[in-house]
Scaffold this motif. Structure first.
Motif, short mmCIF file in Angstrom:
data_model
loop_
_atom_site.label_atom_id
_atom_site.label_comp_id
_atom_site.label_asym_id
_atom_site.label_seq_id
_atom_site.Cartn_x
_atom_site.Cartn_y
_atom_site.Cartn_z
N TRP A 124 9.62 -3.62 2.62
CA TRP A 124 8.51 -4.44 3.08
C TRP A 124 7.33 -4.23 2.14
O TRP A 124 7.07 -3.15 1.65
N SER A 125 6.54 -5.28 1.94
CA SER A 125 5.32 -5.16 1.15
C SER A 125 4.38 -6.28 1.55
O SER A 125 4.77 -7.23 2.20
N ASP A 126 3.12 -6.12 1.17
CA ASP A 126 2.20 -7.21 1.43
C ASP A 126 2.51 -8.35 0.47
O ASP A 126 3.08 -8.14 -0.60
N ILE A 163 5.99 -14.00 -0.34
CA ILE A 163 4.99 -14.91 -0.90
C ILE A 163 4.54 -15.88 0.18
O ILE A 163 5.28 -16.17 1.12
N ASP A 164 3.33 -16.37 0.04
CA ASP A 164 2.80 -17.32 1.02
C ASP A 164 2.90 -18.74 0.47
O ASP A 164 3.51 -18.98 -0.59
N LEU A 183 5.31 -21.12 -7.83
CA LEU A 183 6.63 -20.74 -8.33
C LEU A 183 7.61 -21.91 -8.33
O LEU A 183 8.45 -22.02 -9.22
N ALA A 184 7.51 -22.78 -7.33
CA ALA A 184 8.46 -23.89 -7.20
C ALA A 184 8.45 -24.80 -8.43
O ALA A 184 9.47 -25.37 -8.78
N ILE A 213 6.45 -16.28 3.86
CA ILE A 213 5.54 -16.89 4.83
C ILE A 213 5.33 -18.34 4.40
O ILE A 213 4.26 -18.77 4.00
N ILE A 214 6.42 -19.12 4.45
CA ILE A 214 6.39 -20.53 4.04
C ILE A 214 6.48 -21.38 5.31
O ILE A 214 7.41 -21.22 6.09
#
Length: 524
Positions: free
Chosen positions: A2-4, A31-32, A39-40, A56-57
């Motif tokens: 886990w990471s922010d 990633i949000d 990135l997309a 978090i999409i």
């Protein structure tokens, strides 16, 4: 681990790098929306497999995902999404551009198979006919990557599916044929391999391969084979010819303990030899997820584990402990060392099988000194130390993800936890699965959760639509929420009784949509 969520600068730098690669497989975590948008646009055209789980999409980015699929449509074949995004929003999209891409949700069997992990964990009672057929095909084909299957049976298992198991066990994992072995031997001679694991070979095949091992080899894993004691001389010869670099050898338990470790040979003095299921063997494999039963460890094992998990360069980040009534309380001091300030773990799972409450309390007390663990899961039925769990979470600024699974979260226990959680200001996700939590307990927990929360999941409990007024207030006061899942399944028989339930649901979805929060609510 886990990471922010990664920061915007890192995302931009990663995007630049991706544009120049020829990647075929890519997994993106934490990633949000904004990070994904960047990135997309940079995904390489060579991409075959894309895993977008644990992000978090929200549903507003479905159009971006579709655009990404269209631009990579020539090569992209597989896409894995978080469950809610896949089932609620994405798989209902009508788009001819997606016809060649296989789309799967993260926890589905299809999603697990697409990840091509060598260790597959399944609960047979959760599989339907199509799942069994899919699994049988995946595990019996010649080029399958699966070598380890872990089945969690329960009283819900349907005996009608025994025929699938029979098919599976009859055809899975025959030793590789002699032609393949000869071809592999030729390839090995020209490589500079340092790590090698060989599975499903017999004596004759091992004899061929042993003569072809590269001199660069440091680690050799010969577990899960059909090598008998007659080939010990071949193993010794192999070690002698590779003595300059070879440092680690893992063998099947019987071969290691009964035959090999009793051999007297000076040529083996620099090679560390371990049996497959021993702690030493597990540590030599350097897996990032370590599963252990503390009652099976002796003093030397505890010392070995403490050293392995606290050193600066440790590869271990996730530890799963299976406690039982056989656990020796005298070993608590080892746990204290393990969980201390030198600990490098980030994820801890405590599975509690009939462990006495005083020991539960002592283990949780030890965790207060830990500075590295940010994900904690407490699982199984006999857990009783709710007061100590609450104290651990009350002012903890490191543990950001909490999973409670198969424990008894009745009203009293929920209220106990809630009294402590109201002082927590860093919690980001809470999962409560099959804990018999009802409306009163749920509302107590809900009222105590901090504004930092981004993910809330209460699945297979005893919650009814009577909680909707409290839930509406909660989503209105927690704008950072990105995912809510309240799914109560058929076994719990909780029926809708609220007259204005539909109106409240509509208001909740209105608020969550405005906040770009994925919201999935289901009552029986």
């Amino acid at each position: 681990m886990w990471s922010d969520p990664i920061d915007s600068e890192s995302v931009v730098e990663l995007a630049r790098s991706l544009q120049t690669t020829a990647l075929k497989w890519l997994k993106i975590n934490q990633i949000d929306d904004n990070g994904f948008e960047i990135l997309a646009r940079s995904l390489p055209q060579t991409l075959v497999h894309l895993n977008l789980t644990e992000n978090i999409i929200n549903k507003e980015k479905i159009s971006t995902i579709i655009s990404c699929l269209q631009s990579n449509g020539e090569n992209l074949k597989e896409l894995i999404l978080d469950d809610i995004l896949a089932t609620q929003y994405f798989q209902n999209q009508a788009s001819s551009s997606l016809s060649t891409v296989k789309i799967a949700s993260n926890r589905s069997l299809s999603g697990r198979l697409l990840r091509k992990e060598d260790h597959l964990q399944l609960s047979p009672h959760e599989l339907d006919d199509s799942d069994w057929s899919l699994m049988a095909t995946a595990l019996t084909k010649d080029d399958t990557t699966y070598r380890k299957l872990e089945l969690f049976f329960s009283d819900k298992f349907n005996p009608n599916y025994l025929n699938y198991l029979e098919t599976l066990f009859e055809t899975w994992s025959d030793p590789i044929n002699s032609e393949s072995v000869v071809e592999l031997a030729r390839s090995l001679q020209t490589t500079a391999l340092k790590w090698l694991k060989i599975n499903q070979i017999d004596d004759k095949s091992f004899e061929i391969l042993a003569r072809s091992l590269p001199q660069t080899l440091i680690h050799l894993n010969l577990a899960q084979n059909n090598i008998n004691e007659e080939k010990i001389s071949t193993i010794i010869s192999c070690l002698q010819s590779n003595a300059e670099n070879l440092k680690e050898l893992i063998l099947d338990d019987d071969l290691a303990t009964q035959y090999f470790q009793n051999q007297a040979s000076s040529s083996l003095s620099t090679v560390k030899i371990a049996s497959n299921k021993s702690l030493s063997g597990k540590l030599l494999r350097k897996e990032d997820h370590l599963q252990l039963s503390p009652h099976e460890l002796d003093d030397s094992d505890w010392s070995l584990m403490a050293t392995a998990l606290t050193k600066d360069d440790t590869t271990y980040r996730k530890l799963e402990l299976f406690f039982s009534e056989k656990f020796n309380p005298n070993y608590l001091n080892y746990l204290e060392t393990l969980f201390g300030k030198q600990c490098r773990l980030t994820s801890l799972i405590i599975r509690n099988y009939f462990l006495d409450k005083p020991i539960q309390i002592e283990i949780l007390r030890m965790l207060k000194e830990n500075n590295s663990i940010n994900e904690l899961e407490v699982s199984e039925t006999n857990f009783a130390a709710f007061n100590e769990l609450g104290k651990l979470l009350e002012n903890n600024n490191k543990i950001k993800h909490v999973n409670l699974v198969y424990i008894s979260l009745n009203d009293e226990n929920c209220i106990t936890l809630a009294n402590y959680l109201k002082n927590n200001h860093v919690l980001q996700s809470l999962k409560v699965y099959t804990c018999e939590t009802d409306d009163i307990g749920f509302q107590a927990i809900l009222s105590s959760l901090p504004n930092s929360l981004s993910k809330l999941e209460f699945t297979s409990n005893r919650i009814s639509d009577k909680i909707l007024p409290a839930l509406l207030t909660f989503v209105e006061t927690h704008p950072l929420l990105k995912q809510i899942s309240l799914q109560q399944y058929s076994g719990n028989k909780i029926y809708s009784t609220l007259v204005n339930g539909s109106d409240l649901m509509a208001k909740i979805h209105e608020v969550t949509n405005k906040n770009h929060c994925i919201c999935q609510i289901k009552f029986n």
